[in-house]
Design an enzyme around this catalytic site. Structure first.
Site, PDB file in Angstrom:
ATOM      1  N   GLY A 172       1.486  -6.704   8.517  1.00  0.00           N
ATOM      2  CA  GLY A 172       1.755  -7.265   7.203  1.00  0.00           C
ATOM      3  C   GLY A 172       3.079  -7.989   7.090  1.00  0.00           C
ATOM      4  O   GLY A 172       3.128  -9.204   6.854  1.00  0.00           O
ATOM      5  N   GLU A 206       2.182   1.828  12.227  1.00  0.00           N
ATOM      6  CA  GLU A 206       1.328   2.720  13.009  1.00  0.00           C
ATOM      7  C   GLU A 206       1.977   3.321  14.241  1.00  0.00           C
ATOM      8  O   GLU A 206       1.495   4.324  14.778  1.00  0.00           O
ATOM      9  CB  GLU A 206       0.045   1.966  13.387  1.00  0.00           C
ATOM     10  CG  GLU A 206      -0.899   1.870  12.210  1.00  0.00           C
ATOM     11  CD  GLU A 206      -1.756   0.608  12.210  1.00  0.00           C
ATOM     12  OE1 GLU A 206      -2.963   0.735  12.293  1.00  0.00           O
ATOM     13  OE2 GLU A 206      -1.199  -0.500  12.096  1.00  0.00           O
ATOM     14  N   ARG A 221      13.184  -5.844  14.698  1.00  0.00           N
ATOM     15  CA  ARG A 221      14.147  -5.732  13.590  1.00  0.00           C
ATOM     16  C   ARG A 221      13.616  -4.794  12.509  1.00  0.00           C
ATOM     17  O   ARG A 221      12.444  -4.859  12.140  1.00  0.00           O
ATOM     18  CB  ARG A 221      14.422  -7.110  12.994  1.00  0.00           C
ATOM     19  CG  ARG A 221      15.238  -7.076  11.713  1.00  0.00           C
ATOM     20  CD  ARG A 221      15.574  -8.457  11.227  1.00  0.00           C
ATOM     21  NE  ARG A 221      16.672  -9.024  12.018  1.00  0.00           N
ATOM     22  CZ  ARG A 221      16.969 -10.321  12.056  1.00  0.00           C
ATOM     23  NH1 ARG A 221      16.206 -11.178  11.398  1.00  0.00           N
ATOM     24  NH2 ARG A 221      17.984 -10.752  12.766  1.00  0.00           N
ATOM     25  N   ILE A 239       0.835  -1.211   0.000  1.00  0.00           N
ATOM     26  CA  ILE A 239       0.000   0.000   0.000  1.00  0.00           C
ATOM     27  C   ILE A 239       0.864   1.253   0.000  1.00  0.00           C
ATOM     28  O   ILE A 239       0.452   2.306   0.466  1.00  0.00           O
ATOM     29  CB  ILE A 239      -0.978  -0.008   1.189  1.00  0.00           C
ATOM     30  CG1 ILE A 239      -0.242  -0.150   2.518  1.00  0.00           C
ATOM     31  CG2 ILE A 239      -1.990  -1.120   1.026  1.00  0.00           C
ATOM     32  CD1 ILE A 239      -1.156  -0.060   3.745  1.00  0.00           C
ATOM     33  N   GLY A 240       2.065   1.092  -0.540  1.00  0.00           N
ATOM     34  CA  GLY A 240       2.988   2.207  -0.608  1.00  0.00           C
ATOM     35  C   GLY A 240       4.026   2.186   0.481  1.00  0.00           C
ATOM     36  O   GLY A 240       4.835   3.107   0.605  1.00  0.00           O
TER      37      GLY A 240
END
Length: 693
Positions: free
Chosen positions: A506, A659, A582, A463-464
């Site tokens: 993700g 986030e 990491r 998503i970029g």
């Protein structure tokens, strides 16, 4: 957990592998995907907040040259599932909120479709509606759980007694406004139906999620639905779940069997159709001894949701884990209104909740006469305050101390409202950050030996944020080969199942599946495989998740300047220090952190959706009036991360960084604004009028 994957490609500053395609315009986004002879749809929306359609006149639209069809509830197909109130569109003439989809015009080009949509005449029987959010309502709803599956309320010890007996107390209410995601790429879908199957080119954070939902809605065999989404121009949560426009595109394509239909929402339409962050009213009560050690924490949240589908944001959840205190309580209540459905938006829960909690901690530091960093250090818990489990790693203290050193915090004069430079009041502030280290089960990956190297297939999304690059780096290390030997394939449901790009999960989820597939491949074929050899893997069970609390932490520092005569607020510099496991690719990671902190500035100073309760719609539904931070608003942002080794979170050692960058940022700005002016602002956004008498 097993031993972490040894880094070779990981940790390298690799430029985006898809960067050239993006800057040269050859990376296809959903609407740009080439299809033969496409038709174009324009959505029709309800212009009342509640009621039902009594008549819909489409004659003028249908007579316009170039119009192919008009879709309404009168000719829409019956859905196989209507349990999702947001997605069950055109099943009747009922209107549940203003802006709800009531149809579409399909035409030869988008201009004709939009013009024809303006010719459709709709008659309504209006019903009384309720769109006014207030914490004073007497009909607040208690949800069964809060997003995604946390307890609605929690309680430990005797909160009331501990608070009342505390020598130092803070009891304050903080508010955050309704906000809307605005990714650069609007929500778009291209739908192609034919031969009993369906193909969607969709701007989504989860191709497999869209397939699962759409197949159920239309009663289709999941294998007959294909969703393609190799490149996405931002989502921030608003594309994590399919919204009703996807359903509309599929219905429209059903009217033109075999001909593709393209649907792109306008920026204005996004303000009622693609989710929003609920406004919040949050009461925080902190009780502490005279040394600043917390004895009581209460966090009570009021939010709004839609009557057609309940979504409860977990705003009080971070207060369950941040600081030690023997007595605590958190609650969530909802005002159910005739408004569009709220949804995920940029660190749902942690973002608004940590604004309230971290400003309250700043107020407690003032009340105790302590430095705000020292107050946080004194309340660092040894184990998770709610579960009692140890943290797999918790480096909040290290983040705060490193931030103190890098920001120059040690020279700070604690007195508020006394530093002036050329008509500006100057102050600095700090806030903590936290976000769960999520790994979602269900992703799978397949690896195949080719003549040129290894093809790695997984239906993940970019998503970029850099998935094309970072996941290739993980695959290279998992197979023990060079990055140039990896041919990554993502963004298609023809590829193995992948969970959504959301919750900062993700790369940790997909990377775990890739590592598992690589191990299976090497075990089966060794280091000299033949072309065509193939193995697959999934996200393995991790027993450590039952033994440890797993979270990323960070510390945000901000300098704020407030113009004495106009109240103008500027943020000339920010520093974020993070402990997020990491870091796979320093270049893309830095971009994500900076992006998150920029969103935090935007939340602190600009973003506010103004809903008019008389009519039930957002009145500032474009970029002329809904302000987001732009280059002129963002000055110096420094990002630093700790080298954190966490062997428990997953085989890659990542915690997710999507986030954590925004969490705490608005609170740091708000605390710095107080330090600059001596005026405490408990409402976002922090606009100039807050500082003018």
């Amino acid at each position: 957990m097993t031993e972490l994957l040894r880094p070779r490609a990981m940790g390298s500053d690799v430029a985006r592998l898809e960067g050239w395609a993006k800057v040269t315009g050859t990376a296809p986004y959903a609407y740009e995907h080439p299809v033969d002879n496409p038709a174009h749809a324009h959505a029709l929306q309800a212009s009342i907040a509640r009621g039902r359609i009594t008549g819909i006149d489409t004659a003028a639209a249908r007579e316009l040259p170039g119009v192919l069809a008009v879709l309404t509830h009168e000719n829409a197909p019956a859905l196989a599932s209507t349990e999702d109130g947001e997605l069950a569109i055109l099943q009747s003439g009922e209107v549940h909120y203003r802006g709800q989809l009531i149809g579409a015009v399909i035409a030869e080009n988008p201009e004709i479709a939009r013009h024809a949509a303006a010719l459709v005449r709709v008659d309504y029987e209006q019903a009384g509606h309720d769109a006014e959010f207030s914490a004073e309502r007497d009909d607040l709803h208690t949800p069964e759980q809060v997003n995604p599956a946390f307890a609605t309320d929690t309680a430990q010890g005797d909160l009331e007694a501990a608070f009342e007996s505390a020598p130092v107390r803070v009891d304050a209410t903080y508010t955050t406004p309704m906000e809307h995601n605005n990714p650069m790429e609007p929500h778009t879908t291209v739908a192609v139906r034919g031969d009993g199957g369906l193909t969607l080119h969709d701007s989504t954070q989860g191709a497999h999620t869209v397939r699962q939902v759409v197949a159920k809605l239309f009663g289709l065999d999941r294998e007959r639905v294909r969703v393609v989404s190799p490149h996405v121009g931002g989502g921030f949560g608003s594309k994590g779940l399919p919204h009703s426009h996807v359903v509309l595109a599929v219905m429209a394509a059903g009217l033109l069997e075999g001909r593709p239909v393209k649907l792109a929402l306008t920026r204005q339409q996004m303000f009622s159709l693609t989710g929003h962050r609920t406004p919040t009213v949050q009461r925080i009560r902190l009780g502490a001894d005279r040394d600043g050690r917390l004895t009581a924490i209460a966090h009570d949240v009021i939010e709004q949701s839609s009557k057609v589908k309940i979504f409860a944001e977990q705003s009080a959840e971070p207060s369950r884990h941040m600081y030690a205190a023997g007595n605590r309580r958190t609650t969530h209540r909802l005002a159910l209104l005739d408004v569009p459905v709220p949804s995920w938006m940029r660190a749902p829960g942690e973002c608004p909740g940590m604004f309230a909690g971290e400003v309250a901690m700043d107020e407690l530091a003032v009340a105790c006469g302590l430095d705000p960093v020292e107050l946080r250090l004194r309340n660092e818990p040894e184990t998770d305050p709610e579960s009692g489990k140890p943290f797999s790693s918790r480096n909040l203290v290290a983040c705060l101390r490193e931030g103190v050193r890098r920001f120059g915090w040690q020279d700070r004069d604690p007195e508020p409202g006394v530093r002036r430079e050329d008509g500006w009041l100057v102050g600095t502030g700090v806030a903590s950050a936290v976000y769960p280290a999520n790994v979602f089960p269900g992703s799978a990956a397949a690896i195949r030996r080719t003549a040129d190297g290894y093809q790695v297939r997984i239906g993940a999304a970019d998503i970029g944020t850099g998935t094309w690059t970072a996941l290739s780096q993980i695959a290279a290390d998992a197979l023990g080969v060079g990055l140039e030997e990896i041919d990554l394939r993502i963004g298609d449901t023809e590829l193995p199942h992948a969970t959504v790009a959301g919750g900062s999960s993700g790369l940790s989820s997909w990377g775990s599946a890739v590592v598992d597939a690589a191990a299976a491949f090497r075990e089966k074929f060794g280091t000299d495989p033949s072309v065509g050899d193939e193995a697959d893997g999934t996200v393995p069970d991790n027993p450590d998740r039952k033994r440890y609390e797993m979270k990323a932490f960070g510390a945000q520092f901000a300098e704020v300047r407030v113009r004495e005569d106009t109240g103008e607020v500027r943020v000339p510099r920010m520093l974020g220090v993070f402990a997020a496991g990491r870091i796979v690719n320093p270049r893309t990671a830095r971009s994500q952190f900076v992006g998150g902190m920029t969103m935090g500035i935007s939340m602190a100073l600009h973003e506010q959706s103004v809903l008019d309760p008389r009519f039930g719609h957002v009145v500032n539904h474009d970029f002329a009036e809904y302000h987001v931070a732009t280059n002129a608003d963002v000055h110096r942002i420094d990002v630093h991360w700790l080298d954190e080794h966490d062997p428990h979170v997953n085989p890659v050692g990542t915690k997710g960084i999507g986030e954590i960058g925004i969490v705490g940022a608005a609170a740091a700005v708000a605390n710095a604004a107080y330090h600059a002016t001596g005026l405490r602002v408990r409402e976002l956004p922090i606009t100039p009028d807050r500082f003018l008498g």
